[in-house]
Design an enzyme around this catalytic site. Structure first.
Site, PDB file in Angstrom:
ATOM      1  N   SER A 117       0.827  -1.200   0.000  1.00  0.00           N
ATOM      2  CA  SER A 117       0.000   0.000   0.000  1.00  0.00           C
ATOM      3  C   SER A 117       0.867   1.257   0.000  1.00  0.00           C
ATOM      4  O   SER A 117       1.683   1.457  -0.897  1.00  0.00           O
ATOM      5  CB  SER A 117      -0.955  -0.052   1.196  1.00  0.00           C
ATOM      6  OG  SER A 117      -1.930   0.940   1.114  1.00  0.00           O
ATOM      7  N   HIS A 140      -2.623  -1.268  -4.770  1.00  0.00           N
ATOM      8  CA  HIS A 140      -4.085  -1.303  -4.897  1.00  0.00           C
ATOM      9  C   HIS A 140      -4.617   0.116  -4.898  1.00  0.00           C
ATOM     10  O   HIS A 140      -3.911   1.059  -4.487  1.00  0.00           O
ATOM     11  CB  HIS A 140      -4.713  -2.115  -3.757  1.00  0.00           C
ATOM     12  CG  HIS A 140      -4.429  -1.560  -2.393  1.00  0.00           C
ATOM     13  ND1 HIS A 140      -5.039  -0.420  -1.905  1.00  0.00           N
ATOM     14  CD2 HIS A 140      -3.586  -1.972  -1.418  1.00  0.00           C
ATOM     15  CE1 HIS A 140      -4.603  -0.164  -0.688  1.00  0.00           C
ATOM     16  NE2 HIS A 140      -3.711  -1.090  -0.362  1.00  0.00           N
TER      17      HIS A 140
END
Length: 231
Positions: A117, A140
């Site tokens: 992330s 993501h």
């Protein structure tokens, strides 16, 4: 002799306390041939809100002063960043990444375990990046946490935040924003989620990380960068 032993023990105790409280350590004064500042980014990146007391966390208010000190301290010749994080607060993560990227001193990062992330920008913020063979990175789309108002303005703000992240990664690595977005929006990789998990060699092939390697390679590269800067 006893005074020297007491002083040595006191120094070790101070070093241990420094590691426990901030995850940092100075590798100068005989610990290293160059003055190296060691920083660790472990667990969740904590922002303005404190994480659970049972959660491992890296506090940005600890790292930002350390990075500023590394820039100003003439005895610090390079910075080594060790990462094993699942991500966390986007604003705090970007703040740390921007600080690392703006240092004039040579920097090297090493992904151990994972850098997921918002850990992506942190991993690429250094001058040169490594990842261990079993290390992983997950890219993501930006997610909402807490209360989310379902209006177009909220969506646009999330888009802008995601653009900031992809632009930072693309400008500090060899991957393009377009390819990074493709990986972020892949619906076939993660169960019940969108994104892509990249293992060590895959992260290098995609151009996010520079090289597969471990601690010895990271130190060797940092010493090399420090020697180049001295010339």
């Amino acid at each position: 002799m006893a005074e020297e032993l007491n002083r040595s023990q006191k120094d070790r105790n101070e070093e241990n306390e420094e590691i426990r409280e901030t995850g940092t350590l100075e590798l100068g004064d005989g610990h290293s041939r160059d003055g190296i500042q060691l920083l660790t980014i472990i667990g969740e990146i904590e922002g303005h809100d404190a994480v659970s007391g049972n959660t491992k966390a890296t506090k940005y208010e600890h790292l930002l002063p350390r990075l500023a000190q590394a820039e100003e301290d003439e005895n610090t010749e390079g910075v080594l960043i060790l990462l094993n994080t699942l991500g966390g607060d986007v604003e705090a993560g970007l703040a740390i990444a921007e600080m690392i990227a703006s240092l004039s001193k040579p920097t090297v990062s090493l992904v151990l375990g994972g850098s997921h992330s918002i850990g992506g920008p942190l991993a690429v913020s250094a001058d040169y990046s490594f990842i261990v063979p079993t290390g992983t990175m997950i890219v993501h789309p930006v997610r909402s946490t807490g209360m989310f108002i379902g209006v177009i303005q909220s969506y646009r703000n999330m888009e802008k935040t995601q653009d900031r992240i992809t632009r930072f990664i693309a400008s500090h690595s060899r991957i393009t924003q377009e390819r990074l977005l493709e990986l972020m929006l892949d619906s076939t990789q993660l169960v019940k989620d969108v994104g892509t998990l990249l293992e060590g060699e895959e992260a290098v092939k995609e151009g996010i990380i520079d090289e597969v390697g471990g601690i010895s390679q990271a130190f060797a590269k940092l010493h090399e960068l420090i020697d180049e800067r001295k010339k």
